[in-house]
Write a protein that holds these residues in place. Structure first.
Motif, mmCIF file in Angstrom:
data_model
loop_
_atom_site.group_PDB
_atom_site.id
_atom_site.type_symbol
_atom_site.label_atom_id
_atom_site.label_comp_id
_atom_site.label_asym_id
_atom_site.label_seq_id
_atom_site.Cartn_x
_atom_site.Cartn_y
_atom_site.Cartn_z
ATOM 1 N N GLY A 136 2.644 -11.462 28.271
ATOM 2 C CA GLY A 136 1.317 -11.567 28.884
ATOM 3 C C GLY A 136 1.183 -10.785 30.184
ATOM 4 O O GLY A 136 0.080 -10.570 30.679
ATOM 5 N N TRP A 137 2.287 -10.346 30.759
ATOM 6 C CA TRP A 137 2.250 -9.623 32.036
ATOM 7 C C TRP A 137 2.734 -8.183 31.906
ATOM 8 O O TRP A 137 2.131 -7.275 32.468
ATOM 9 N N THR A 138 3.827 -7.991 31.189
ATOM 10 C CA THR A 138 4.400 -6.627 31.144
ATOM 11 C C THR A 138 4.641 -6.148 29.701
ATOM 12 O O THR A 138 5.449 -5.264 29.476
ATOM 13 N N ASP A 139 3.927 -6.752 28.754
ATOM 14 C CA ASP A 139 4.199 -6.402 27.346
ATOM 15 C C ASP A 139 3.018 -5.706 26.663
ATOM 16 O O ASP A 139 2.933 -5.703 25.431
ATOM 17 N N GLN A 140 2.111 -5.109 27.441
ATOM 18 C CA GLN A 140 0.966 -4.446 26.827
ATOM 19 C C GLN A 140 1.416 -3.140 26.159
ATOM 20 O O GLN A 140 1.889 -2.215 26.839
ATOM 21 N N VAL A 141 1.226 -3.088 24.833
ATOM 22 C CA VAL A 141 1.724 -1.955 24.038
ATOM 23 C C VAL A 141 1.247 -0.609 24.603
ATOM 24 O O VAL A 141 2.013 0.345 24.729
ATOM 25 N N GLU A 142 -0.032 -0.556 24.963
ATOM 26 C CA GLU A 142 -0.619 0.699 25.470
ATOM 27 C C GLU A 142 0.207 1.280 26.633
ATOM 28 O O GLU A 142 0.524 2.470 26.660
ATOM 29 N N TYR A 143 0.583 0.432 27.560
ATOM 30 C CA TYR A 143 1.307 0.933 28.739
ATOM 31 C C TYR A 143 2.786 1.175 28.454
ATOM 32 O O TYR A 143 3.413 2.042 29.074
ATOM 33 N N LEU A 144 3.323 0.425 27.505
ATOM 34 C CA LEU A 144 4.725 0.653 27.143
ATOM 35 C C LEU A 144 4.858 1.989 26.428
ATOM 36 O O LEU A 144 5.829 2.734 26.654
ATOM 37 N N GLU A 145 3.876 2.308 25.603
ATOM 38 C CA GLU A 145 3.862 3.625 24.941
ATOM 39 C C GLU A 145 3.783 4.731 26.003
ATOM 40 O O GLU A 145 4.535 5.705 25.970
ATOM 41 N N LYS A 146 2.887 4.543 26.945
ATOM 42 C CA LYS A 146 2.719 5.545 28.013
ATOM 43 C C LYS A 146 4.000 5.687 28.825
ATOM 44 O O LYS A 146 4.409 6.784 29.201
ATOM 45 N N MET A 147 4.612 4.568 29.095
ATOM 46 C CA MET A 147 5.845 4.574 29.897
ATOM 47 C C MET A 147 6.961 5.299 29.147
ATOM 48 O O MET A 147 7.691 6.116 29.721
ATOM 49 N N GLY A 148 7.083 5.015 27.846
ATOM 50 C CA GLY A 148 8.095 5.695 27.035
ATOM 51 C C GLY A 148 7.896 7.207 27.059
ATOM 52 O O GLY A 148 8.840 7.971 27.276
ATOM 53 N N LYS A 149 6.641 7.622 26.872
ATOM 54 C CA LYS A 149 6.335 9.067 26.865
ATOM 55 C C LYS A 149 6.664 9.698 28.217
ATOM 56 O O LYS A 149 7.188 10.804 28.300
ATOM 57 N N TYR A 150 6.335 8.983 29.264
ATOM 58 C CA TYR A 150 6.578 9.485 30.621
ATOM 59 C C TYR A 150 8.078 9.627 30.896
ATOM 60 O O TYR A 150 8.539 10.649 31.404
ATOM 61 N N LEU A 151 8.847 8.607 30.507
ATOM 62 C CA LEU A 151 10.281 8.601 30.843
ATOM 63 C C LEU A 151 11.089 9.580 29.995
ATOM 64 O O LEU A 151 12.165 10.023 30.411
ATOM 65 N N LYS A 152 10.561 9.887 28.842
ATOM 66 C CA LYS A 152 11.259 10.761 27.893
ATOM 67 C C LYS A 152 11.670 12.110 28.524
ATOM 68 O O LYS A 152 12.681 12.699 28.173
ATOM 69 N N LYS A 153 10.860 12.577 29.449
ATOM 70 C CA LYS A 153 11.108 13.924 30.001
ATOM 71 C C LYS A 153 12.264 13.969 31.007
ATOM 72 O O LYS A 153 12.675 15.043 31.423
ATOM 73 N N PHE A 154 12.789 12.809 31.393
ATOM 74 C CA PHE A 154 13.803 12.814 32.460
ATOM 75 C C PHE A 154 15.223 12.899 31.897
ATOM 76 O O PHE A 154 15.737 11.946 31.317
#
Ligand code: SF4
Length: 247
Positions: free
Chosen positions: A172-190
């Motif tokens: 309910g606080w940190t499990d929103q799929v939309e943002y987890l997808e975005k986070m995965g995409k963002y972190l992938k480049k590092f």
């Protein structure tokens, strides 16, 4: 001299191998799920001399490296937030480095100063706690923006030094799929991101809020189920190589 909340000898959760973990006093965040709310104020804790910490390190030295500096043990500085005691901590870490111990820094990475960057540089491994990828949610959860955190992640990667991301999963606080997808995409480049750790929320620290007379905002939140954890891991697995669930 450092203000220390507590020390864990032979710790196995904060970085690779067996470690001496120093939890420092003081934090600039106020996370809804903080399981050590008594570390937040800079007023508590006890003063420790560098020599006391160095002696503890030397005492458990034989458990550390096993000839593998990167994956063996060493010192982890955690908190609270280590960035709150920047200048003293830099002095200690220089001494630790001279003695050849591996240094991990467990940090919320929310500072944008040269001094903080120097602190990051002194660590062999940075354990960066990214609390939420969306800034508004981050603010609601911690009381602070994530802009500096994201800048610190970029800085660390540009420094070509390894880091892990740690993510607390709170239903309910940190499990929103939309943002987890975005986070995965963002972190992938590092390239220097070596691991993402999912830390499932637990209620072990909840009683401390009562003792401290503080409001516990996650009163009705239950820890994630195995199925919920798996679902989130699957999302990160699409983008990142080394996703670990830390129970
Ligand atoms: S950053 Fe860590 S110590 Fe600080 S409030 Fe959040 S969970 Fe607690």
């Amino acid at each position: 001299m450092l203000k220390v909340h507590s020390i864990e000898t032979f710790g196995t959760h904060e970085g690779p191998g067996i470690r001496l973990v120093v939890f420092l006093q003081g934090c600039n965040f106020n996370c809804a799920y903080c399981h050590n709310p008594d570390t937040i104020s800079l007023k508590g804790g006890k003063d420790m001399k560098f020599s006391e910490i160095l002696d503890l390190l030397e005492a458990q030295k034989s458990y550390f490296t096993n000839g593998d500096f990167e994956n063996g043990g060493g010192l982890t500085i955690s908190g609270g937030e280590p960035g709150m005691q920047l200048s003293e901590l830099q002095k200690l870490l220089k001494q630790v480095k001279r003695r050849g111990f591996h240094i991990a820094l467990d940090t919320n990475a929310s500072f944008n100063t040269t001094a903080y960057k120097k602190l990051l540089d002194l660590s062999d491994l940075a354990l960066i706690d990214l609390k939420h990828f969306n800034d508004a949610h981050h603010l609601g959860l911690t009381g602070r923006s994530n802009v500096n955190v994201l800048n610190s992640i970029e800085y660390r990667n540009n420094s070509k030094k390894p880091f892990w991301i740690r993510y607390v999963l709170v239903p309910g606080w940190t499990d929103q799929v939309e943002y987890l997808e975005k986070m995965g995409k963002y972190l992938k480049k590092f390239k220097y991101l070596k691991r993402l750790e999912i830390l499932p929320y637990h209620t072990l620290g909840a009683h401390k809020y009562k003792e401290l007379n503080l409001n516990y905002r996650l009163q009705n939140v239950k820890p994630p189920t195995t199925a919920q954890i798996k679902k989130i891991k699957n999302i990160f697995d699409k983008y990142l190589k080394n996703v670990i669930v830390r129970q």
